[in-house]
Design a protein around this motif. Structure first.
Motif, short mmCIF file in Angstrom:
data_model
loop_
_atom_site.label_atom_id
_atom_site.label_comp_id
_atom_site.label_asym_id
_atom_site.label_seq_id
_atom_site.Cartn_x
_atom_site.Cartn_y
_atom_site.Cartn_z
N ARG A 23 0.84 -1.19 0.00
CA ARG A 23 0.00 0.00 0.00
C ARG A 23 0.88 1.25 0.00
O ARG A 23 1.87 1.31 0.73
CB ARG A 23 -0.88 -0.01 1.24
CG ARG A 23 -1.99 0.99 1.19
CD ARG A 23 -2.96 0.77 2.28
NE ARG A 23 -2.28 0.78 3.58
CZ ARG A 23 -2.88 0.98 4.73
NH1 ARG A 23 -4.16 1.19 4.75
NH2 ARG A 23 -2.21 0.97 5.85
N PRO A 24 0.57 2.24 -0.80
CA PRO A 24 1.39 3.46 -0.84
C PRO A 24 1.26 4.23 0.47
O PRO A 24 0.19 4.34 1.04
CB PRO A 24 0.83 4.25 -2.01
CG PRO A 24 -0.56 3.76 -2.17
CD PRO A 24 -0.54 2.32 -1.74
N VAL A 25 2.38 4.74 0.93
CA VAL A 25 2.42 5.50 2.18
C VAL A 25 2.37 6.98 1.84
O VAL A 25 3.18 7.47 1.06
CB VAL A 25 3.70 5.17 2.98
CG1 VAL A 25 3.76 5.99 4.24
CG2 VAL A 25 3.75 3.69 3.29
N THR A 26 1.41 7.68 2.42
CA THR A 26 1.32 9.12 2.20
C THR A 26 1.76 9.82 3.48
O THR A 26 1.34 9.48 4.57
CB THR A 26 -0.12 9.54 1.86
OG1 THR A 26 -0.98 9.16 2.93
CG2 THR A 26 -0.58 8.89 0.57
N LYS A 27 2.62 10.80 3.33
CA LYS A 27 3.11 11.56 4.47
C LYS A 27 2.48 12.94 4.45
O LYS A 27 2.42 13.60 3.42
CB LYS A 27 4.63 11.69 4.43
CG LYS A 27 5.35 10.38 4.60
CD LYS A 27 6.83 10.60 4.67
CE LYS A 27 7.54 9.28 4.88
NZ LYS A 27 8.99 9.43 4.96
N LYS A 28 1.99 13.34 5.61
CA LYS A 28 1.45 14.68 5.71
C LYS A 28 2.59 15.67 5.88
O LYS A 28 3.57 15.40 6.57
CB LYS A 28 0.51 14.79 6.91
CG LYS A 28 -0.79 14.07 6.74
CD LYS A 28 -1.70 14.36 7.90
CE LYS A 28 -3.05 13.74 7.69
NZ LYS A 28 -3.97 14.04 8.78
N THR A 29 2.43 16.79 5.27
CA THR A 29 3.45 17.80 5.43
C THR A 29 3.29 18.45 6.80
O THR A 29 2.28 18.28 7.48
CB THR A 29 3.32 18.88 4.34
OG1 THR A 29 2.05 19.52 4.49
CG2 THR A 29 3.46 18.27 2.96
N LYS A 30 4.28 19.18 7.21
CA LYS A 30 4.26 19.82 8.51
C LYS A 30 3.12 20.84 8.59
O LYS A 30 2.45 20.96 9.60
CB LYS A 30 5.60 20.51 8.78
CG LYS A 30 5.78 21.01 10.17
CD LYS A 30 7.17 21.51 10.40
CE LYS A 30 7.37 21.90 11.84
NZ LYS A 30 8.72 22.34 12.13
N GLN A 32 0.24 20.72 7.02
CA GLN A 32 -1.03 20.02 7.16
C GLN A 32 -1.25 19.56 8.59
O GLN A 32 -2.36 19.61 9.10
CB GLN A 32 -1.09 18.82 6.21
CG GLN A 32 -1.25 19.19 4.76
CD GLN A 32 -1.15 17.98 3.86
OE1 GLN A 32 -0.49 16.98 4.21
NE2 GLN A 32 -1.78 18.04 2.70
N ARG A 33 -0.20 19.11 9.25
CA ARG A 33 -0.31 18.66 10.64
C ARG A 33 -0.64 19.83 11.56
O ARG A 33 -1.44 19.70 12.48
CB ARG A 33 0.97 17.98 11.09
CG ARG A 33 1.16 16.63 10.46
CD ARG A 33 2.37 15.94 10.99
NE ARG A 33 2.54 14.67 10.31
CZ ARG A 33 3.49 13.82 10.59
NH1 ARG A 33 4.37 14.09 11.52
NH2 ARG A 33 3.58 12.69 9.92
N VAL A 34 0.00 20.98 11.33
CA VAL A 34 -0.27 22.16 12.15
C VAL A 34 -1.71 22.61 11.96
O VAL A 34 -2.40 22.93 12.94
CB VAL A 34 0.73 23.30 11.82
CG1 VAL A 34 0.33 24.60 12.46
CG2 VAL A 34 2.14 22.90 12.24
N VAL A 35 -2.17 22.64 10.72
CA VAL A 35 -3.55 23.04 10.45
C VAL A 35 -4.52 22.06 11.10
O VAL A 35 -5.52 22.47 11.71
CB VAL A 35 -3.80 23.14 8.92
CG1 VAL A 35 -5.27 23.27 8.61
CG2 VAL A 35 -3.02 24.30 8.34
N ALA A 36 -4.25 20.78 11.01
CA ALA A 36 -5.12 19.77 11.63
C ALA A 36 -5.14 19.92 13.15
O ALA A 36 -6.19 19.78 13.79
CB ALA A 36 -4.66 18.37 11.24
#
Length: 87
Positions: A23-30, A32-36
């Motif tokens: 399964r492809p691994v998607t990494k959230k950018t920094k 996106q994590r701050v916004v979340a």
């Protein structure tokens, strides 16, 4: 063996739960994590303030003052005052 054939068929169909290594691994950018994170904090804060507002609106002025008085008595005096004695 029929079990292996069924497993191969589900892998061919693209079932994401069968083979997790491919399964492809998607990494959230920094960003996106701050916004979340800020979104989650905002939702929690909004829910808390909504609960405080609903509590304030549902109780009349006399009941709020009575609850404040009871809490002050509970906090300031060493003897325990029961609800029956207070009301």
């Amino acid at each position: 063996m029929p079990e292996n054939e069924e497993r191969e068929e589900t892998e061919k169909e693209g079932n994401p739960y069968v083979n997790l290594e491919e399964r492809p691994v998607t990494k959230k950018t920094k960003k996106q994590r701050v916004v979340a994170c800020f979104t989650a904090i905002g939702i929690a804060l909004g829910s808390f303030l909504a609960g405080v507002f609903v509590n304030y609106v549902t109780l009349d002025k006399e009941m709020r003052s009575l609850i404040k008085l009871k809490n002050r008595i509970q906090k300031s005096y060493y003897q325990e005052v029961t609800d029956d004695e207070f009301y």
